[in-house]
Design a protein around this motif. Structure first.
Motif, PDB file in Angstrom:
ATOM      1  N   HIS A  42      -1.986  -1.098 -10.398  1.00 13.25           N
ATOM      2  CA  HIS A  42      -1.110   0.380 -10.554  1.00 13.25           C
ATOM      3  C   HIS A  42       0.849  -1.092  -9.741  1.00 13.25           C
ATOM      4  CE1 HIS A  42      -3.795   2.241 -11.866  1.00 13.25           C
ATOM      5  NE2 HIS A  42      -4.867   1.500 -11.095  1.00 13.25           N
ATOM      6  N   ARG A  43       0.636  -1.775  -9.358  1.00 16.02           N
ATOM      7  CA  ARG A  43       2.130  -2.260  -8.855  1.00 16.02           C
ATOM      8  C   ARG A  43       2.882  -3.161  -9.252  1.00 16.02           C
ATOM      9  NH1 ARG A  43       2.876   1.953  -7.103  1.00 16.02           N
ATOM     10  NH2 ARG A  43       2.042   2.559  -4.663  1.00 16.02           N
ATOM     11  N   THR A  74       0.919   2.672   0.713  1.00 15.28           N
ATOM     12  CA  THR A  74       1.211   3.292  -1.132  1.00 15.28           C
ATOM     13  C   THR A  74       1.881   1.158  -1.178  1.00 15.28           C
ATOM     14  OG1 THR A  74       3.562   3.149   0.160  1.00 15.28           O
ATOM     15  CG2 THR A  74       2.752   5.303  -1.108  1.00 15.28           C
ATOM     16  N   TYR A 221      -0.076   6.467  -4.766  1.00 13.99           N
ATOM     17  CA  TYR A 221      -0.545   6.484  -5.984  1.00 13.99           C
ATOM     18  C   TYR A 221      -1.589   8.092  -6.652  1.00 13.99           C
ATOM     19  CZ  TYR A 221      -1.208   1.601  -4.032  1.00 13.99           C
ATOM     20  OH  TYR A 221      -1.276   0.430  -4.192  1.00 13.99           O
ATOM     21  N   ASN A 222      -2.079   8.299  -7.170  1.00 11.53           N
ATOM     22  CA  ASN A 222      -2.355   9.734  -7.796  1.00 11.53           C
ATOM     23  C   ASN A 222      -3.885   9.213  -7.673  1.00 11.53           C
ATOM     24  OD1 ASN A 222      -3.298   8.382  -9.426  1.00 11.53           O
ATOM     25  ND2 ASN A 222      -1.405   8.871 -10.976  1.00 11.53           N
ATOM     26  N   GLN A 225      -5.344   6.205 -10.127  1.00 10.32           N
ATOM     27  CA  GLN A 225      -4.998   4.855 -10.204  1.00 10.32           C
ATOM     28  C   GLN A 225      -5.829   4.745  -8.386  1.00 10.32           C
ATOM     29  OE1 GLN A 225      -0.849   6.155  -8.630  1.00 10.32           O
ATOM     30  NE2 GLN A 225      -0.930   4.992 -10.926  1.00 10.32           N
ATOM     31  N   LEU A 226      -5.963   6.121  -6.897  1.00  9.90           N
ATOM     32  CA  LEU A 226      -6.458   5.345  -5.960  1.00  9.90           C
ATOM     33  C   LEU A 226      -8.144   4.814  -6.280  1.00  9.90           C
ATOM     34  CD1 LEU A 226      -5.517   7.865  -3.516  1.00  9.90           C
ATOM     35  CD2 LEU A 226      -4.808   5.217  -3.425  1.00  9.90           C
ATOM     36  N   ILE A 229      -7.921   1.335  -7.904  1.00 12.02           N
ATOM     37  CA  ILE A 229      -8.310   0.367  -6.886  1.00 12.02           C
ATOM     38  C   ILE A 229      -9.529   0.001  -5.865  1.00 12.02           C
ATOM     39  CG2 ILE A 229      -7.142   0.221  -3.885  1.00 12.02           C
ATOM     40  CD1 ILE A 229      -4.381   1.746  -5.733  1.00 12.02           C
ATOM     41  N   GLY A 260      -1.700  10.095  -0.935  1.00 15.22           N
ATOM     42  CA  GLY A 260      -1.997   8.857  -2.190  1.00 15.22           C
ATOM     43  C   GLY A 260      -1.667   7.986  -1.001  1.00 15.22           C
ATOM     44  N   ALA A 262      -3.305   4.842  -0.041  1.00 15.61           N
ATOM     45  CA  ALA A 262      -4.817   3.613  -0.888  1.00 15.61           C
ATOM     46  C   ALA A 262      -5.634   3.297   0.816  1.00 15.61           C
ATOM     47  CB  ALA A 262      -4.397   2.806  -1.328  1.00 15.61           C
TER      48      ALA A 262
END
Length: 403
Positions: A42-43, A74, A221-222, A225-226, A229, A260, A262
DNA sequence: AGTCCACAGGAAGGGCAGGCGA
DNA sequence: TCGCCTGCCCTTCCTGTGGACT
């Protein structure tokens, strides 16, 4: 009955139980927030943006300065380091030399003043300089001469750049952004990273235009997405049968609530695993995440407090022993008591005020200037930690001070 | 409207530790 | 070794502040 992890009083080696038990972790290192994975989920957009900005370095050109901002956790620093690793890998055998320096400006006694920043950078390029004693411009010139002794590009990453700015202003940034005009052989390129979204607006216009040549925003991140990860890290970090799916969901959900973050999600996951292992449990479960949440908060704050100077600890002990919402005057009176009973030099109220401000910046306490009308202006100070943590702090300080 | 209080916080300077050059 | 310079921590001095009280 479950066999104890540590054999006490039965003649066996006390660690034999620990060694015999299968670890829940496959590779604990990948669960650390400082670990740089092979891919960052997501990056993609941010990686591609940063890469396109620094890519000209490979052809011997100086990349534009970049300013990166986004809330905590983030993936800003991680993404930058990931891209730079890739850059160095491609450039390994090339003629044009590229070096990068990562500096965390929030690290106390490392890069929290202009002098220390230049001293740290000089050490990075193999020049040992004293911690104090030299004029800052001597250090600046030494840095200038050393890097300009050969053709090279130096990419300087200043993480938490706002912390240094708040302390010493933007003069050092002005110097760094102008340095290329004077260099004959070498060139430098800056990457500034901050959590403070308004930081750029506070800069002098000249610095703002040179540092903010390129700006990149990292969005939080939502929860989904977390979760992605975490799943990636779980695959490599844990023996998968040893961890409940609920654990990953819970870590992601808790971290998503904290804008968010991480880093927070990974810490929760790792500490939950550590706690499960320490308790001798065969699986990481939701209850371990709950325990991890509390442990992380307590550990973080207690670590900060333990490393504070004695005077700050005395001020904090005074605050803890005041009423719930205490005022500067009350704190100072209590602080003087503590100093007298413990044979500590009493600092002035002016200095104590600054120490309170410093602890406010560290989020140990919150202070707010209030006016009490004809009864003057003061600051209402309260601890910004839970009662549980506050009691732990009190117990630690109780062993250091008499009251 | 003016006064007053209890500080906040900026500016200047002192003392100390440490480095440098003569 | 000495004088000078620096950064850092701290003190002293000073002005500013804002709302309750008169």
């Amino acid at each position: 009955m479950q066999k104890s992890l540590y054999n006490l009083n039965n003649g066996e080696n006390i660690f034999s139980g620990y060694v015999e038990r299968k670890s829940l972790f496959k590779n604990k290192r990948v669960l650390s927030s400082s670990f740089i994975p092979d891919n960052i989920p997501h990056r993609d957009a941010e990686i591609s943006q940063i890469s396109s900005i620094i890519a000209p370095a490979l052809r011997g050109y100086t990349p534009n300065n970049v300013f990166i901002y986004g809330t905590c956790g983030t993936g800003k620093s991680l993404t930058v380091q990931f891209v730079l690793n890739q850059l160095h890998e491609v450039n390994k055998n090339a003629d044009n030399e590229i070096k990068s320096m990562y500096i965390n400006c929030k690290m106390k006694k490392v890069a929290d003043t202009e002098y220390r920043l230049f001293a740290h950078m000089l050490k990075e390029i193999g020049h040992d300089v004293p911690d104090t004693g030299l004029p800052t411009d001597v250090l600046y010139n030494k840095f200038f001469e050393t890097i300009d002794s050969k053709k090279q590009l130096i990419i300087i990453i200043l993480d938490e750049i706002d912390a240094l700015f708040k302390k010493v202003g933007d003069e050092f940034l002005y110097n760094l952004t102008r340095i290329n005009l004077e260099l004959k052989q070498a060139q430098i390129s800056l990457i500034g990273i901050t959590n403070d979204l308004s930081f750029l607006n506070d800069l002098d216009a000249r610095v703002k235009s040179s540092l903010g040549e390129e700006e990149i925003l990292f969005k939080p991140y939502n929860a989904m997405q977390l979760k992605d990860i975490l799943m990636n890290r779980v695959k490599e970090g844990f023996n998968q049968s040893d961890i409940d799916n609920v654990v990953v969901n819970k870590c992601a959900a808790l971290a998503a609530q904290e804008h968010g973050d991480a880093r927070r999600a990974l810490d929760l996951l790792r500490v939950a695993g550590e706690l499960a292992e320490r308790l001798g449990d065969v699986k990481v479960e939701e209850k371990h995440v709950n325990m991890a949440e509390e442990k992380i908060d307590i550990d973080k704050i207690i670590e900060i407090i333990k490393t504070q100077p004695k005077q700050s600890q005395a001020v904090l002990y005074a605050i803890i022993n005041c009423d719930e919402k205490c005022l500067t005057g009350d704190v100072f009176e209590k602080y003087k008591d503590i100093c007298l009973k413990n044979n500590i030099k009493i600092l002035t109220q002016r200095r104590v005020g600054d120490l309170i401000n410093e602890m406010d910046m560290l989020s140990i306490l919150t202070s707010k200037v209030i006016s009490k009308g004809r009864y003057g202006r003061t600051r209402a100070i309260s601890l910004s930690v839970s009662d549980n943590v506050s009691n732990k702090i009190r117990n630690i300080l109780k062993t250091r001070f008499e009251l």
